[in-house]
Design a protein around this motif. Structure first.
Motif, PDB file in Angstrom:
ATOM      1  N   THR A  83       0.657  -1.076   0.183  1.00 38.39           N
ATOM      2  CA  THR A  83       0.035   0.112  -0.024  1.00 38.39           C
ATOM      3  C   THR A  83       0.842   1.368   0.050  1.00 38.39           C
ATOM      4  O   THR A  83       0.403   2.342  -0.240  1.00 38.39           O
ATOM      5  N   SER A  84       2.041   1.148   0.602  1.00 36.55           N
ATOM      6  CA  SER A  84       2.911   2.133   0.414  1.00 36.55           C
ATOM      7  C   SER A  84       4.580   1.719   0.474  1.00 36.55           C
ATOM      8  O   SER A  84       4.522   0.403   0.279  1.00 36.55           O
ATOM      9  N   ASN A  85       5.452   2.472   0.505  1.00 37.71           N
ATOM     10  CA  ASN A  85       6.844   1.923   0.515  1.00 37.71           C
ATOM     11  C   ASN A  85       7.195   1.062   1.556  1.00 37.71           C
ATOM     12  O   ASN A  85       6.589   1.462   2.596  1.00 37.71           O
ATOM     13  N   ALA A  86       7.918   0.196   1.414  1.00 39.71           N
ATOM     14  CA  ALA A  86       8.543  -0.501   2.388  1.00 39.71           C
ATOM     15  C   ALA A  86       9.262   0.178   3.580  1.00 39.71           C
ATOM     16  O   ALA A  86      10.092   0.712   3.058  1.00 39.71           O
ATOM     17  N   ALA A  87       9.168   0.025   4.912  1.00 41.34           N
ATOM     18  CA  ALA A  87       9.828   0.811   5.782  1.00 41.34           C
ATOM     19  C   ALA A  87      10.749   0.130   6.598  1.00 41.34           C
ATOM     20  O   ALA A  87      11.840   0.410   7.104  1.00 41.34           O
ATOM     21  N   ASN A  88      10.226  -1.190   6.687  1.00 40.77           N
ATOM     22  CA  ASN A  88      11.090  -2.269   7.757  1.00 40.77           C
ATOM     23  C   ASN A  88      10.761  -3.677   7.314  1.00 40.77           C
ATOM     24  O   ASN A  88       9.600  -3.822   6.907  1.00 40.77           O
ATOM     25  N   MET A  89      11.828  -4.609   7.432  1.00 38.46           N
ATOM     26  CA  MET A  89      11.608  -6.116   7.141  1.00 38.46           C
ATOM     27  C   MET A  89      12.466  -6.671   8.221  1.00 38.46           C
ATOM     28  O   MET A  89      13.449  -6.194   8.514  1.00 38.46           O
ATOM     29  N   HIS A  90      11.994  -7.893   8.643  1.00 38.34           N
ATOM     30  CA  HIS A  90      12.470  -8.534   9.582  1.00 38.34           C
ATOM     31  C   HIS A  90      12.385  -9.931   9.617  1.00 38.34           C
ATOM     32  O   HIS A  90      11.228 -10.317   9.133  1.00 38.34           O
ATOM     33  N   PHE A  91      13.332 -10.833  10.325  1.00 37.70           N
ATOM     34  CA  PHE A  91      12.818 -12.131  10.474  1.00 37.70           C
ATOM     35  C   PHE A  91      12.295 -12.056  12.025  1.00 37.70           C
ATOM     36  O   PHE A  91      13.085 -11.607  12.737  1.00 37.70           O
ATOM     37  N   ILE A 101      16.315  -7.100   8.558  1.00 36.50           N
ATOM     38  CA  ILE A 101      16.820  -7.409   6.973  1.00 36.50           C
ATOM     39  C   ILE A 101      17.053  -5.815   6.627  1.00 36.50           C
ATOM     40  O   ILE A 101      16.313  -4.914   6.652  1.00 36.50           O
ATOM     41  N   MET A 102      18.333  -5.755   6.247  1.00 35.64           N
ATOM     42  CA  MET A 102      18.809  -4.379   5.804  1.00 35.64           C
ATOM     43  C   MET A 102      19.031  -4.139   4.338  1.00 35.64           C
ATOM     44  O   MET A 102      19.199  -5.310   3.916  1.00 35.64           O
ATOM     45  N   GLY A 103      19.172  -3.020   3.679  1.00 31.66           N
ATOM     46  CA  GLY A 103      19.391  -2.961   2.254  1.00 31.66           C
ATOM     47  C   GLY A 103      18.480  -3.152   1.296  1.00 31.66           C
ATOM     48  O   GLY A 103      18.642  -3.195   0.121  1.00 31.66           O
ATOM     49  N   PHE A 104      16.975  -3.267   1.766  1.00 32.80           N
ATOM     50  CA  PHE A 104      15.698  -3.604   0.912  1.00 32.80           C
ATOM     51  C   PHE A 104      15.569  -1.981   0.045  1.00 32.80           C
ATOM     52  O   PHE A 104      15.724  -0.958   0.634  1.00 32.80           O
ATOM     53  N   ALA A 105      14.850  -2.147  -0.909  1.00 32.16           N
ATOM     54  CA  ALA A 105      14.508  -0.990  -1.582  1.00 32.16           C
ATOM     55  C   ALA A 105      13.032  -0.702  -0.971  1.00 32.16           C
ATOM     56  O   ALA A 105      12.192  -1.115  -0.554  1.00 32.16           O
ATOM     57  N   GLU A 106      13.257   0.930  -0.585  1.00 29.76           N
ATOM     58  CA  GLU A 106      12.131   1.425   0.104  1.00 29.76           C
ATOM     59  C   GLU A 106      11.136   1.896  -1.040  1.00 29.76           C
ATOM     60  O   GLU A 106      10.989   2.837  -1.463  1.00 29.76           O
ATOM     61  N   THR A 137       5.439  -1.048   6.341  1.00 29.22           N
ATOM     62  CA  THR A 137       4.998  -0.116   5.208  1.00 29.22           C
ATOM     63  C   THR A 137       5.029   1.258   6.263  1.00 29.22           C
ATOM     64  O   THR A 137       4.774   1.285   7.336  1.00 29.22           O
ATOM     65  N   VAL A 138       5.103   2.298   5.485  1.00 30.58           N
ATOM     66  CA  VAL A 138       4.875   3.478   5.939  1.00 30.58           C
ATOM     67  C   VAL A 138       3.189   3.687   6.296  1.00 30.58           C
ATOM     68  O   VAL A 138       3.053   4.004   7.254  1.00 30.58           O
ATOM     69  N   ASN A 139       2.335   3.056   5.347  1.00 33.65           N
ATOM     70  CA  ASN A 139       1.072   3.139   5.650  1.00 33.65           C
ATOM     71  C   ASN A 139       0.406   2.140   6.793  1.00 33.65           C
ATOM     72  O   ASN A 139      -0.214   2.541   7.558  1.00 33.65           O
ATOM     73  N   ILE A 140       1.249   1.162   6.987  1.00 33.33           N
ATOM     74  CA  ILE A 140       1.042   0.123   7.881  1.00 33.33           C
ATOM     75  C   ILE A 140       2.183  -0.397   8.443  1.00 33.33           C
ATOM     76  O   ILE A 140       3.011  -1.175   8.375  1.00 33.33           O
TER      77      ILE A 140
END
Length: 166
Positions: A83-91, A101-106, A137-140
């Motif tokens: 729904t918006s750009n990715a803001a964080n990712m993790h296991f 998880i670092m280095g992902f495309a926002e 994400t930014v929205n969620i």
């Protein structure tokens, strides 16, 4: 043994055949098994919405390979339609974040590969189906989608009760 010696003395051709069999026998005793069993387990997961209250049409997958010897989990995360750009990712491990998880495309879609070394407890939880990837994400910000890792292939059979025996 006396019969073999008598046979060899009587028939010289038997001597050649006997020596041939002897050499084959000795050579086969000296062989080492070069077949090496792989110690990897494959995992995959498909992204679904993180909670019933989340409204999203985002999709994606996680594919991973876990090396039982090095304890390294190599992964590829692919996502689209956020729904918006990715803001964080993790296991996550049954809740808590265990590896950011670092280095992902926002961006609302993308692909990222990497690796992480797991502890013995995390490896056991991976085998038990408790490890998942979540994208916030930014929205969620509480988490839009998640993918639970499930075993898809292995050259290893876990002991009864699951886990890798760690």
């Amino acid at each position: 043994m006396k019969t073999i010696v008598k046979l060899l003395m009587i028939n010289p051709q038997s001597c050649g055949v006997f020596l041939l069999f002897l050499l084959i026998g000795v050579a086969s005793c000296n062989k080492t098994d070069t077949t090496e069993m792989s110690s990897t387990v494959s995992y995959s997961g498909t992204f679904v919405k993180s909670a019933d209250t989340v409204v999203t049409s985002a999709t994606g997958t996680v594919s991973a390979t876990f090396d039982l010897t090095s304890m390294v989990l190599s992964y590829t995360v692919t996502w689209s339609g956020l729904t918006s750009n990715a803001a964080n990712m993790h296991f996550h491990d049954a809740g808590p974040v265990i590896y950011p998880i670092m280095g992902f495309a926002e961006a609302s879609s993308g692909t990222l590969s990497g690796s992480v070394t797991l502890t013995a407890g995390q490896a056991s939880d991976l085998a038990s189906g408790k490890i998942y990837v979540q994208i916030h994400t930014v929205n969620i910000p509480s988490g839009e989608i998640l993918a639970n890792l499930s075993q898809t292939g292995s050259s290893y059979t876990p002991p009864s009760g699951g886990g890798y025996g760690y």
